[in-house]
Design a protein around this motif. Sequence first.
Motif, mmCIF file in Angstrom:
data_model
loop_
_atom_site.group_PDB
_atom_site.id
_atom_site.type_symbol
_atom_site.label_atom_id
_atom_site.label_comp_id
_atom_site.label_asym_id
_atom_site.label_seq_id
_atom_site.Cartn_x
_atom_site.Cartn_y
_atom_site.Cartn_z
ATOM 1 N N ALA A 130 0.833 -1.205 0.000
ATOM 2 C CA ALA A 130 0.000 0.000 0.000
ATOM 3 C C ALA A 130 0.866 1.253 0.000
ATOM 4 O O ALA A 130 0.586 2.222 -0.722
ATOM 5 C CB ALA A 130 -0.923 -0.004 1.217
ATOM 6 N N ILE A 131 1.938 1.241 0.786
ATOM 7 C CA ILE A 131 2.850 2.385 0.840
ATOM 8 C C ILE A 131 3.493 2.618 -0.516
ATOM 9 O O ILE A 131 3.581 3.756 -1.004
ATOM 10 C CB ILE A 131 3.920 2.168 1.929
ATOM 11 C CG1 ILE A 131 3.277 2.232 3.321
ATOM 12 C CG2 ILE A 131 5.049 3.203 1.811
ATOM 13 C CD1 ILE A 131 4.185 1.790 4.441
ATOM 14 N N ARG A 132 3.950 1.552 -1.149
ATOM 15 C CA ARG A 132 4.587 1.680 -2.467
ATOM 16 C C ARG A 132 3.607 2.218 -3.497
ATOM 17 O O ARG A 132 3.967 3.039 -4.350
ATOM 18 C CB ARG A 132 5.125 0.326 -2.910
ATOM 19 C CG ARG A 132 6.243 -0.223 -2.028
ATOM 20 C CD ARG A 132 6.795 -1.528 -2.565
ATOM 21 N NE ARG A 132 7.759 -2.107 -1.637
ATOM 22 C CZ ARG A 132 7.518 -3.158 -0.852
ATOM 23 N NH1 ARG A 132 6.330 -3.757 -0.910
ATOM 24 N NH2 ARG A 132 8.443 -3.612 -0.036
ATOM 25 N N ILE A 133 2.376 1.759 -3.436
ATOM 26 C CA ILE A 133 1.372 2.164 -4.421
ATOM 27 C C ILE A 133 1.045 3.648 -4.285
ATOM 28 O O ILE A 133 1.019 4.382 -5.273
ATOM 29 C CB ILE A 133 0.108 1.301 -4.278
ATOM 30 C CG1 ILE A 133 0.374 -0.083 -4.896
ATOM 31 C CG2 ILE A 133 -1.108 1.956 -4.956
ATOM 32 C CD1 ILE A 133 -0.714 -1.093 -4.655
ATOM 33 N N ILE A 134 0.800 4.128 -3.073
ATOM 34 C CA ILE A 134 0.457 5.550 -2.957
ATOM 35 C C ILE A 134 1.686 6.423 -3.185
ATOM 36 O O ILE A 134 1.549 7.569 -3.610
ATOM 37 C CB ILE A 134 -0.249 5.894 -1.627
ATOM 38 C CG1 ILE A 134 0.714 5.831 -0.451
ATOM 39 C CG2 ILE A 134 -1.453 5.016 -1.390
ATOM 40 C CD1 ILE A 134 0.191 6.575 0.753
ATOM 41 N N ARG A 143 -9.397 -3.784 -0.811
ATOM 42 C CA ARG A 143 -9.704 -4.469 -2.073
ATOM 43 C C ARG A 143 -11.177 -4.857 -2.186
ATOM 44 O O ARG A 143 -11.773 -4.751 -3.249
ATOM 45 C CB ARG A 143 -8.857 -5.738 -2.209
ATOM 46 C CG ARG A 143 -7.350 -5.532 -2.116
ATOM 47 C CD ARG A 143 -6.830 -4.684 -3.259
ATOM 48 N NE ARG A 143 -6.735 -3.280 -2.886
ATOM 49 C CZ ARG A 143 -6.300 -2.328 -3.697
ATOM 50 N NH1 ARG A 143 -5.923 -2.611 -4.917
ATOM 51 N NH2 ARG A 143 -6.229 -1.083 -3.292
ATOM 52 N N ASP A 144 -11.769 -5.328 -1.092
ATOM 53 C CA ASP A 144 -13.146 -5.820 -1.166
ATOM 54 C C ASP A 144 -14.159 -4.681 -1.245
ATOM 55 O O ASP A 144 -15.330 -4.907 -1.511
ATOM 56 C CB ASP A 144 -13.471 -6.715 0.035
ATOM 57 C CG ASP A 144 -13.326 -5.985 1.364
ATOM 58 O OD1 ASP A 144 -12.516 -5.032 1.437
ATOM 59 O OD2 ASP A 144 -14.028 -6.365 2.320
ATOM 60 N N LYS A 145 -13.689 -3.441 -1.021
ATOM 61 C CA LYS A 145 -14.611 -2.300 -1.053
ATOM 62 C C LYS A 145 -14.279 -1.327 -2.179
ATOM 63 O O LYS A 145 -14.950 -0.315 -2.349
ATOM 64 C CB LYS A 145 -14.587 -1.565 0.289
ATOM 65 C CG LYS A 145 -14.987 -2.448 1.476
ATOM 66 C CD LYS A 145 -14.885 -1.666 2.781
ATOM 67 C CE LYS A 145 -15.326 -2.524 3.961
ATOM 68 N NZ LYS A 145 -14.412 -3.625 4.245
#
Length: 229
Positions: A130-134, A143-145
Amino acid sequence: MNKKKTSTATEKMIKVLIYCPSDLILSGILKAMESASDIEVINIEKSTIESFLESIKALKPDVILFAKSEPLPNIREICKAIRELLKGHPSSQLMLLGNIPSQEEIVSLMNTGVRGYFDLNDPSNQLSDAIRIIHKGEIWLPRDKMSSIMDRIISVVGRDLKEKTLDQLTPTEFQVLRLIGQGKSNDEIAEAMFISKNTVRSHIKSIYAKLDTHSRLQLALYAINSALF
């Protein structure tokens, strides 16, 4: 303060600032990131929001993790204050950690500059991803939401901007907006349109003013909602 292992490519390290008053949650955050050699925790704030904001101003981290175990009535104001501090450092990104709130609250927070929301019930081994992505300027949501939240965001953006028409934009600005909707970076837009990056930034600033928007996310969703491609 927890330092990560030295990387052979220091310039590629993702520098993270954490705000977390809870020792228990903080321990879990640090444990989740301990094997990520490309992530460095440069400071941890546990006391006041004021000291946290001062750390942001002084350290200019790549990613800010704001962990909250309970709802905060002033969370929007805190996020707005962070966004103001980061105006001179636009590559910094903010992610909240906590129990996932309502779709409406997530939409509201993302409109204040939040780039991700990590649910404390999600697998801890996803936190480094998540850190890398943002850090890359992308969005992280549970993911489920994700689908229902993005539908809600698009709906709200479309409603908020329905009175604003594209004929306010010049042909060049229209093209820039269309490319933003495709997820293109400023560099990619400059290359596609054969203009400089400074010119791209000028066009985006003008689009912000004409459409009364405040984030690239809003522009991208406006482009999607307007079916520009």
